[in-house]
Design a protein around this motif. Structure first.
Motif, PDB file in Angstrom:
ATOM      1  N   ARG A  14      -0.642  82.794  50.216  1.00 24.14           N
ATOM      2  CA  ARG A  14      -1.178  83.567  51.343  1.00 24.14           C
ATOM      3  C   ARG A  14      -1.104  85.083  51.156  1.00 24.14           C
ATOM      4  N   PRO A  15      -1.904  85.642  50.247  1.00 25.01           N
ATOM      5  CA  PRO A  15      -2.048  87.097  50.228  1.00 25.01           C
ATOM      6  C   PRO A  15      -2.763  87.535  51.506  1.00 25.01           C
TER       7      PRO A  15
ATOM      8  N   VAL B 186       1.685  87.566  43.006  1.00 25.11           N
ATOM      9  CA  VAL B 186       1.674  87.938  44.422  1.00 25.11           C
ATOM     10  C   VAL B 186       3.047  87.786  45.060  1.00 25.11           C
ATOM     11  N   ALA B 187       3.739  86.712  44.747  1.00 23.54           N
ATOM     12  CA  ALA B 187       5.054  86.494  45.357  1.00 23.54           C
ATOM     13  C   ALA B 187       6.033  87.592  44.953  1.00 23.54           C
ATOM     14  N   GLU B 188       6.036  87.970  43.671  1.00 26.34           N
ATOM     15  CA  GLU B 188       6.909  89.051  43.215  1.00 26.34           C
ATOM     16  C   GLU B 188       6.525  90.372  43.878  1.00 26.34           C
ATOM     17  N   LEU B 189       5.240  90.596  43.973  1.00 19.21           N
ATOM     18  CA  LEU B 189       4.750  91.825  44.585  1.00 19.21           C
ATOM     19  C   LEU B 189       5.182  91.923  46.039  1.00 19.21           C
ATOM     20  N   ARG B 190       5.032  90.847  46.766  1.00 17.47           N
ATOM     21  CA  ARG B 190       5.423  90.851  48.178  1.00 17.47           C
ATOM     22  C   ARG B 190       6.907  91.160  48.359  1.00 17.47           C
ATOM     23  N   SER B 191       7.743  90.605  47.485  1.00 14.25           N
ATOM     24  CA  SER B 191       9.183  90.818  47.639  1.00 14.25           C
ATOM     25  C   SER B 191       9.536  92.285  47.485  1.00 14.25           C
ATOM     26  N   VAL B 192       8.882  92.974  46.546  1.00 14.35           N
ATOM     27  CA  VAL B 192       9.140  94.400  46.364  1.00 14.35           C
ATOM     28  C   VAL B 192       8.608  95.182  47.553  1.00 14.35           C
ATOM     29  N   LEU B 193       7.419  94.853  48.022  1.00 12.31           N
ATOM     30  CA  LEU B 193       6.842  95.564  49.158  1.00 12.31           C
ATOM     31  C   LEU B 193       7.722  95.431  50.401  1.00 12.31           C
ATOM     32  N   GLU B 194       8.308  94.250  50.567  1.00 12.89           N
ATOM     33  CA  GLU B 194       9.183  94.046  51.737  1.00 12.89           C
ATOM     34  C   GLU B 194      10.429  94.924  51.648  1.00 12.89           C
TER      35      GLU B 194
END
Length: 258
Positions: free
Chosen positions: A46-47, A244-252
């Motif tokens: 879910r991007p 995407v999952a790695e990217l989301r974790s950093v953005l959070e």
């Protein structure tokens, strides 16, 4: 970050230009079957939006097949916004289309009503760009004007100038990607983003330095004024994209700090 008031862009409940940068994941399948498989994988993580890189699509020059597939993708994405992008070889893609063919395909897809946003390479022939932008706005489809420099990183002032030109042609979102050859190049891209956001932008920006060297720009764009970033689900569409999952974790993590 501090800056001018931004005219945000909202599609299917996703707002570009406020909050955490939105995560866009590419679809690069060469056939409808491959695209279906990619959509299923994408929906698992879910991007915020999907980008259909139609230049990877084998029937690229069959407008009817392209519009039919756009409709199928929109239905299959179940409410996730779809950005339509035909990236040409001149800007790092696979499409060998002249200006007129590029304009005809993009305009036809926009008018079909089956995409939520459309990417326009703003340095195409000015009349072609104008026609696409007008058609998109007639359909209520926001325009992402884009420019990709795979040879290097222009100066800060040149990057800012290109982003301002995108505003002038009527883009709703302005996007630029550059290729860094040094850490200084990455800093140039980030400082240009900051300058544009603080001094000139009245709409969302998407900026990035490509490749491994530029990864930090995909992660920390919010700090400098970038409203979205691109992450992959299996297959990258540009150098430097991460999962995407790695990217989301950093953005959070960054979201909690800013």
């Amino acid at each position: 970050m501090a800056g001018r008031a931004i005219r945000t862009v909202t599609v299917r409940g996703v707002t570009f230009g406020e909050g955490t940068p939105k995560v866009i994941a590419p679809l690069t399948g060469g056939s409808p079957e491959q695209l279906r498989s990619q959509v299923d994988a994408l929906l698992d993580v879910r991007p915020d939006a999907a980008e259909w890189r139609v230049d990877h699509f084998a029937p690229l020059t069959d407008t009817a097949a392209v519009t039919a597939t756009a409709r199928e993708l929109t239905d299959r994405l179940a409410g996730l916004p779809l950005l339509f992008t035909c990236r040409t070889r001149a800007e790092g893609g696979r499409a060998d289309l002249d200006d007129e063919a590029y304009g005809e395909l993009t305009t036809a897809v926009v008018r079909s009503g089956h995409v939520d946003l459309v990417d326009v390479e703003y340095r195409r022939a000015s009349e072609v760009v104008r026609r696409i932008v007008e058609a998109a706005h007639e359909q209520g489809v926001p325009v992402v004007a884009s420019n990709h420099d795979f040879s290097g990183t222009p100066s800060r002032d040149e990057i800012v100038a290109r982003l301002r030109e995108m505003q002038d042609v009527g883009a709703d979102i302005c996007k630029i990607a550059v290729m860094p050859h040094s850490a200084a190049d990455v800093l140039t891209l980030l400082d240009a983003t900051r300058t544009m956001r603080e001094e000139y932008a009245d709409r969302p920006l998407i900026t990035m330095a490509m490749g491994g060297l530029g990864l930090v720009s995909r992660l920390a764009g919010r700090v400098f004024g970038s409203a979205a970033t691109f992450g992959m689900v299996g297959t990258a569409s540009a150098p430097g994209q991460i999962d995407v999952a790695e990217l989301r974790s950093v953005l959070e993590v960054l979201d909690r700090a800013v």
